[in-house]
Enzyme design. Structure first.
Site, PDB file in Angstrom:
ATOM      1  CB  SER A 127      -0.890   0.006   1.251  1.00  0.00           C
ATOM      2  OG  SER A 127      -1.514   1.257   1.435  1.00  0.00           O
ATOM      3  CE1 TYR A 152      -4.372  -1.963   4.725  1.00  0.00           C
ATOM      4  CE2 TYR A 152      -3.633   0.234   4.113  1.00  0.00           C
ATOM      5  CZ  TYR A 152      -4.059  -1.031   3.750  1.00  0.00           C
ATOM      6  OH  TYR A 152      -4.164  -1.365   2.418  1.00  0.00           O
TER       7      TYR A 152
END
Length: 331
Positions: A127, A152
């Site tokens: 990501s 995350y």
């Protein structure tokens, strides 16, 4: 070719599984169908895949070590595209253990499955969140990403580290893709495109964080799909004697790429594109910056362009027209 695609009921995984089926490959799609967002959307994506006789769907949790190991042993996958994960920056503030189980334990079970069953290439989702508060633009895989600002992001950076260790120790070819903000039909309800579209059509206000002073490297799902399909054929070889001073490369068969639009869009321009597609102006509630968020994302995709000819083509207005049209029909 026989593929495992994890996260098949998810946004990107759905597109990837469908495309591989269209190309004639044998696909096993895996998803745990959790309740993070509307389950009907996940089931409707799977319904779209039922017409493909070369797709088998398996409902399974990545954290189930025994079941994942048995799946690999039974199916003998040649390649794996690992897209399943607990998504969302803000949700990680509320439910951190979901990220540990799915993103860390889940990555480990996939790596172990690949290691013990001679998988020839593992492509997995990282990501743009790994860049944290990096101020250098555009983000490059040559930059250090040692200061994540959300759990995350930390799990995605950990995925890259785990992948490298397996590439180094077991010569498992791995490719990580740092996705930037992906939009398009069948997108997730926790994403800004969905939230803004829903609110505008219902005449409700939208929250505009940092008073609109944000930029995102919005990328159309069709462009992302093209990049994923091309990169799975580019199997890393490693480079003997490599100095390892480039974090995106290694002496091991390991690569990390950015996959984004390379054209950051101002938040207010993004909202304007949705307003045009909806035919209605948004009621805007301007707010300060959110915890765990970043001011801008901007992808340097030169390496991906060089290695697979990846060049995003679809503009934000077209993406939002397609998304809003799909949203009106689906809802």
């Amino acid at each position: 070719m026989k593929y495992l695609v994890t996260g098949t009921a998810g946004f990107i995984g759905f597109y990837v599984a469908r495309k591989l089926c269209e190309l004639g490959h044998e696909v096993v799609g895996l998803d745990n169908l959790n309740s993070y967002y509307i389950q009907k959307l996940k089931h409707d994506r799977l319904e779209q895949l039922k017409s493909y006789s070369n797709l088998q769907f398996v409902q399974m949790d990545l954290a189930d070590r025994a079941d994942i190991a048995q799946l690999f042993q039974t199916e003998k996958f040649q390649r794996v595209i690992h897209l399943a994960a607990q998504a969302g920056v803000r949700y990680s503030l509320e439910n951190p253990m979901a990220y540990i189980d799915s993103n860390l334990v889940g990555m480990a079970t996939i790596l172990e499955g690949c290691r013990h069953n001679e998988v020839e290439h593992l492509v997995y989702a990282s990501s743009s969140s790994v860049y944290g508060m990096n101020s250098k633009m555009p983000y490059s895989t040559k930059d250090a990403v040692d200061h994540p600002v959300s759990l995350y992001a930390a799990t995605k950076k950990a995925n890259e580290l785990l992948a490298h260790s397996y590439s180094h120790l077991y010569k498992l070819p791995t490719t990580g893709l740092r996705f930037f903000t992906v939009n398009g039909p069948w997108g997730r309800p926790d994403m800004a495109a969905w939230k803004f579209t829903q609110a505008i059509l219902e005449g409700k206000p939208i929250n505009v964080f940092n008073h609109g002073e944000l930029q995102r490297d919005f990328t159309d799902i069709e462009d992302i799909l093209e990049g994923i399909i091309r990169i799975q054929d580019v199997i890393p070889k490693g480079k003997e004697g490599f100095s390892n001073d480039d974090p995106g490369r290694s002496s091991a068969p390991y690569r990390v790429y950015n996959i984004g639009n390379n054209q950051p869009v101002k938040l207010m321009d993004f909202i304007n594109a949705i307003e045009k597609a909806c035919g209605k102006e948004a009621l805007k509630n301007y707010l300060p910056m959110q915890a765990g968020d970043v001011y801008a994302t901007y992808a340097d995709v030169d390496d991906l362009m060089k290695d697979v000819g990846f060049k995003p083509k679809i503009k934000i207005d077209e993406t939002m027209n397609r998304f809003v049209g799909w949203y009106r029909n689906w809802c």
